[in-house]
Design a protein around this motif. Structure first.
Motif, PDB file in Angstrom:
ATOM      1  N   PRO A 129       0.815  -1.228   0.000  1.00 56.53           N
ATOM      2  CA  PRO A 129       0.000   0.000   0.000  1.00 56.53           C
ATOM      3  C   PRO A 129       0.845   1.274   0.000  1.00 56.53           C
ATOM      4  O   PRO A 129       0.491   2.255  -0.660  1.00 56.53           O
ATOM      5  CB  PRO A 129      -0.819  -0.111   1.290  1.00 56.53           C
ATOM      6  N   VAL A 130       1.967   1.258   0.712  1.00 61.40           N
ATOM      7  CA  VAL A 130       2.842   2.432   0.754  1.00 61.40           C
ATOM      8  C   VAL A 130       3.426   2.701  -0.628  1.00 61.40           C
ATOM      9  O   VAL A 130       3.469   3.845  -1.103  1.00 61.40           O
ATOM     10  CB  VAL A 130       3.963   2.233   1.788  1.00 61.40           C
ATOM     11  N   VAL A 131       3.851   1.635  -1.295  1.00 65.23           N
ATOM     12  CA  VAL A 131       4.425   1.778  -2.635  1.00 65.23           C
ATOM     13  C   VAL A 131       3.376   2.286  -3.620  1.00 65.23           C
ATOM     14  O   VAL A 131       3.649   3.164  -4.448  1.00 65.23           O
ATOM     15  CB  VAL A 131       5.006   0.430  -3.116  1.00 65.23           C
ATOM     16  N   VAL A 132       2.159   1.756  -3.535  1.00 65.24           N
ATOM     17  CA  VAL A 132       1.090   2.166  -4.452  1.00 65.24           C
ATOM     18  C   VAL A 132       0.711   3.630  -4.225  1.00 65.24           C
ATOM     19  O   VAL A 132       0.572   4.401  -5.181  1.00 65.24           O
ATOM     20  CB  VAL A 132      -0.148   1.258  -4.281  1.00 65.24           C
ATOM     21  N   ILE A 133       0.557   4.033  -2.963  1.00 65.55           N
ATOM     22  CA  ILE A 133       0.214   5.434  -2.657  1.00 65.55           C
ATOM     23  C   ILE A 133       1.316   6.371  -3.150  1.00 65.55           C
ATOM     24  O   ILE A 133       1.048   7.429  -3.736  1.00 65.55           O
ATOM     25  CB  ILE A 133      -0.030   5.614  -1.151  1.00 65.55           C
ATOM     26  N   GLY A 134       2.558   5.969  -2.929  1.00 65.93           N
ATOM     27  CA  GLY A 134       3.680   6.768  -3.409  1.00 65.93           C
ATOM     28  C   GLY A 134       3.687   6.876  -4.927  1.00 65.93           C
ATOM     29  O   GLY A 134       3.969   7.942  -5.492  1.00 65.93           O
ATOM     30  N   SER A 135       3.354   5.783  -5.608  1.00 62.22           N
ATOM     31  CA  SER A 135       3.317   5.783  -7.071  1.00 62.22           C
ATOM     32  C   SER A 135       2.208   6.687  -7.598  1.00 62.22           C
ATOM     33  O   SER A 135       2.377   7.388  -8.599  1.00 62.22           O
ATOM     34  CB  SER A 135       3.115   4.357  -7.587  1.00 62.22           C
ATOM     35  N   ILE A 136       1.054   6.672  -6.922  1.00 62.26           N
ATOM     36  CA  ILE A 136      -0.048   7.559  -7.332  1.00 62.26           C
ATOM     37  C   ILE A 136       0.372   9.019  -7.205  1.00 62.26           C
ATOM     38  O   ILE A 136       0.161   9.829  -8.118  1.00 62.26           O
ATOM     39  CB  ILE A 136      -1.308   7.292  -6.486  1.00 62.26           C
ATOM     40  N   TYR A 137       0.984   9.349  -6.086  1.00 69.62           N
ATOM     41  CA  TYR A 137       1.426  10.738  -5.880  1.00 69.62           C
ATOM     42  C   TYR A 137       2.444  11.156  -6.943  1.00 69.62           C
ATOM     43  O   TYR A 137       2.317  12.235  -7.543  1.00 69.62           O
ATOM     44  CB  TYR A 137       2.038  10.891  -4.489  1.00 69.62           C
ATOM     45  N   LEU A 138       3.439  10.329  -7.168  1.00 70.19           N
ATOM     46  CA  LEU A 138       4.478  10.679  -8.137  1.00 70.19           C
ATOM     47  C   LEU A 138       3.927  10.761  -9.551  1.00 70.19           C
ATOM     48  O   LEU A 138       4.322  11.622 -10.342  1.00 70.19           O
ATOM     49  CB  LEU A 138       5.617   9.650  -8.069  1.00 70.19           C
ATOM     50  N   GLY A 139       2.982   9.864  -9.878  1.00 67.10           N
ATOM     51  CA  GLY A 139       2.409   9.864 -11.222  1.00 67.10           C
ATOM     52  C   GLY A 139       1.542  11.070 -11.493  1.00 67.10           C
ATOM     53  O   GLY A 139       1.601  11.677 -12.570  1.00 67.10           O
ATOM     54  N   VAL A 140       0.729  11.463 -10.506  1.00 64.76           N
ATOM     55  CA  VAL A 140      -0.195  12.583 -10.687  1.00 64.76           C
ATOM     56  C   VAL A 140       0.519  13.928 -10.561  1.00 64.76           C
ATOM     57  O   VAL A 140       0.198  14.885 -11.257  1.00 64.76           O
ATOM     58  CB  VAL A 140      -1.355  12.489  -9.669  1.00 64.76           C
ATOM     59  N   SER A 141       1.508  13.996  -9.674  1.00 64.97           N
ATOM     60  CA  SER A 141       2.196  15.266  -9.428  1.00 64.97           C
ATOM     61  C   SER A 141       3.159  15.642 -10.538  1.00 64.97           C
ATOM     62  O   SER A 141       3.565  16.799 -10.651  1.00 64.97           O
ATOM     63  CB  SER A 141       2.957  15.198  -8.097  1.00 64.97           C
ATOM     64  N   GLY A 142       3.546  14.653 -11.349  1.00 66.63           N
ATOM     65  CA  GLY A 142       4.506  14.938 -12.414  1.00 66.63           C
ATOM     66  C   GLY A 142       5.944  14.904 -11.943  1.00 66.63           C
ATOM     67  O   GLY A 142       6.855  15.343 -12.659  1.00 66.63           O
ATOM     68  N   ASN A 143       6.174  14.377 -10.733  1.00 63.71           N
ATOM     69  CA  ASN A 143       7.537  14.297 -10.192  1.00 63.71           C
ATOM     70  C   ASN A 143       8.113  12.886 -10.318  1.00 63.71           C
ATOM     71  O   ASN A 143       8.913  12.452  -9.502  1.00 63.71           O
ATOM     72  CB  ASN A 143       7.539  14.719  -8.711  1.00 63.71           C
ATOM     73  N   GLY A 144       7.676  12.183 -11.349  1.00 68.49           N
ATOM     74  CA  GLY A 144       8.042  10.776 -11.489  1.00 68.49           C
ATOM     75  C   GLY A 144       9.428  10.505 -12.000  1.00 68.49           C
ATOM     76  O   GLY A 144       9.891   9.366 -11.998  1.00 68.49           O
TER      77      GLY A 144
END
Length: 242
Positions: free
Chosen positions: A197-212
């Motif tokens: 869950p931590v990895v998925v939440i982090g991936s959502i944030y990075l993907g949506v924020s554009g900081n990927g």
């Protein structure tokens, strides 16, 4: 040791390595047509939905992906059986492609609308994004940030087995939530039901924020969602049929 790996996992690893060697060293000109472009880009071809899962951006990318598959795949393949495991792998890869490009669609539409409202000819961006006719040249639109971003969205492909592998890891976490795994820089093994869950939440944030940082984080999320759903469906009948 390699022969002890179940056949589907073993063959997926072999195929990934072969494609990496061929497109990276022997026939690099084919790399561009096997990677997955945005579906409404002039560079998109239907087969890329599948072939992008066997493409990788470098040594560390393929090593990390194949090591992760080697770590989690055999257990799932033996638990689910070859057919379900293969379905899990490819549907997770398709889920990764879908979610990543769903967000791409939102961003491309937003950019296109803003450019049209500013009286910019977006047809010119789409035309010059065709890499079969023009060389990649983002400097064509460097004077307009939105046109530059649209050009990048149309000419930057997605590659890698990460989405499919995230589906495998999510399925593993669903079926074996209390299994402990080691993580780099964390000396204590942690239960996978807490890590994922931590990895998925982090991936959502990075993907949506554009900081990927050039990583298709939302593809990982798409693969994980499919893996979780399939594992939940199959978990009820896992021991009945296997």
């Amino acid at each position: 040791m390699f022969n002890s790996i179940p056949p589907v996992t073993r063959n997926i690893i072999i195929l990934n390595v072969i494609v990496f060697v061929v497109t990276g060293f022997l026939l690099p000109q084919y790399g561009g047509i096997l990677a997955a472009y945005y579906p409404f880009s002039p560079n998109f071809r239907s087969w890329q939905i599948i072939t992008h899962m066997f493409m990788h951006g470098g040594y560390m990318h393929i090593i990390f992906n194949m090591f992760t598959l080697f770590s989690f795949g055999p257990i799932l393949e033996r638990s689910l059986g070859e057919k379900k495991y293969l379905i899990l792998y490819f549907l997770s890869g398709l889920g990764a492609f879908f979610l990543f490009n769903l967000w791409n669609f939102y961003e491309v539409q937003q950019l296109s609308t803003e450019l049209v409202n500013a009286n910019f000819n977006i047809a010119d961006v789409f035309m010059k994004s065709d890499l079969s006719k023009f060389n990649y040249n983002p400097e064509l639109f460097v004077s307009n940030e939105k046109a530059y971003n649209l050009y990048e969205a149309l000419t930057t492909p997605m590659v890698g087995a990460s989405g499919a592998i995230f589906g495998v890891v999510a399925a593993f976490a669903t079926l074996y939530p209390d299994a402990k795994i080691g993580i780099m820089f964390i000396p204590i093994p942690m239960k996978v039901k807490y890590v994922l869950p931590v990895v998925v939440i982090g991936s959502i944030y990075l993907g949506v924020s554009g900081n990927g940082g050039g990583i298709a984080h939302l593809a990982h999320v798409g693969g994980a969602i499919v893996g979780f759903i399939l594992a939940r469906i199959w978990r009820k009948h896992l021991y009945r049929f296997n």
